[in-house]
Design an enzyme around this catalytic site. Structure first.
Site, PDB file in Angstrom:
ATOM      1  N   ARG A 237       0.866  -1.240   0.041  1.00 38.43           N
ATOM      2  CA  ARG A 237       0.077  -0.072   0.067  1.00 38.43           C
ATOM      3  C   ARG A 237       0.759   1.280   0.155  1.00 38.43           C
ATOM      4  O   ARG A 237       0.463   2.356  -0.390  1.00 38.43           O
ATOM      5  CB  ARG A 237      -0.814  -0.039   1.291  1.00 38.43           C
ATOM      6  CG  ARG A 237      -1.825  -1.163   1.022  1.00 38.43           C
ATOM      7  CD  ARG A 237      -3.091  -1.176   2.189  1.00 38.43           C
ATOM      8  NE  ARG A 237      -2.182  -1.599   3.222  1.00 38.43           N
ATOM      9  CZ  ARG A 237      -2.556  -1.768   4.587  1.00 38.43           C
ATOM     10  NH1 ARG A 237      -4.110  -1.896   4.697  1.00 38.43           N
ATOM     11  NH2 ARG A 237      -2.061  -2.113   5.729  1.00 38.43           N
TER      12      ARG A 237
ATOM     13  N   GLU B 293       6.878  -9.780  15.560  1.00 38.39           N
ATOM     14  CA  GLU B 293       6.426 -10.284  16.970  1.00 38.39           C
ATOM     15  C   GLU B 293       6.737 -11.694  17.043  1.00 38.39           C
ATOM     16  O   GLU B 293       7.147 -12.471  18.086  1.00 38.39           O
ATOM     17  CB  GLU B 293       5.018  -9.957  17.007  1.00 38.39           C
ATOM     18  CG  GLU B 293       4.535 -10.201  18.430  1.00 38.39           C
ATOM     19  CD  GLU B 293       3.107  -9.834  18.620  1.00 38.39           C
ATOM     20  OE1 GLU B 293       2.613 -10.095  19.712  1.00 38.39           O
ATOM     21  OE2 GLU B 293       2.666  -9.053  17.836  1.00 38.39           O
TER      22      GLU B 293
END
Length: 171
Positions: free
Chosen positions: A59, A96
């Site tokens: 994006r 993460e």
């Protein structure tokens, strides 16, 4: 700015339960809002001699290309491995749960070129921190990292160069 923020759709439980996803496609699809967003961000860099806008897959391509056009700058793509056809510089960074890798063409930025790095949303800052490292490794001068929106509660700004982060909208 509220009129732009209100166009961004919240999608609950995407991509997984408990997350409220900020869907920017609604803003991108609304021509007047998209133009206003690009104009507001681009105005910040007018006269700052930006040579390149480094854009992050996927994006970020949309926002960064529009900014580059407005600023008369080139566009430099940062992509997932194996997507760029020439010699690349790679950066692996921690997520993460695991890691990811990004690539940039080694000849995309000349030493000393003034660049902005553009992406849609600043969340945890991991991806953008990796891109900052890549641009610096190629010798680019980072004017700023800019975002259409920032999820402030995730603290991504702390991982980026101090004083070189701009977000048009904050959540």
């Amino acid at each position: 700015m509220d009129e732009l923020k209100n166009i961004i759709r919240d999608v609950p439980d995407f991509p997984k339960k408990g997350i409220i996803f900020k869907d920017i496609t609604t803003l991108l699809a609304d021509a007047p809002s998209f133009q206003r967003m690009v104009d507001l961000i681009a105005h910040r860099y007018v006269g700052k001699k930006i040579s390149k806008v480094v854009v992050v897959e996927a994006r970020g391509f949309v926002i960064g290309a529009a900014l580059a056009y407005k600023l008369g700058a080139g566009v430099v793509l940062v992509r997932k491995p194996g997507k760029l056809p020439s010699e690349t510089y790679s950066k692996t960074y921690q997520l993460e749960y695991g890691s990811d890798t990004l690539e940039i063409h080694t000849d995309a930025i000349a030493k000393g070129e003034r660049v902005i790095i553009a992406d849609d949303i600043l969340a945890t800052g991991g991806t953008m921190a990796a891109v900052v490292d890549m641009v610096e490794a190629l010798g680019g001068e980072i004017v700023e990292c800019c975002f259409m929106a920032e999820l402030e509660f995730l603290g991504g700004r702390k991982r980026l160069p101090e004083g070189k982060v701009y977000s048009l909208l904050t959540f």
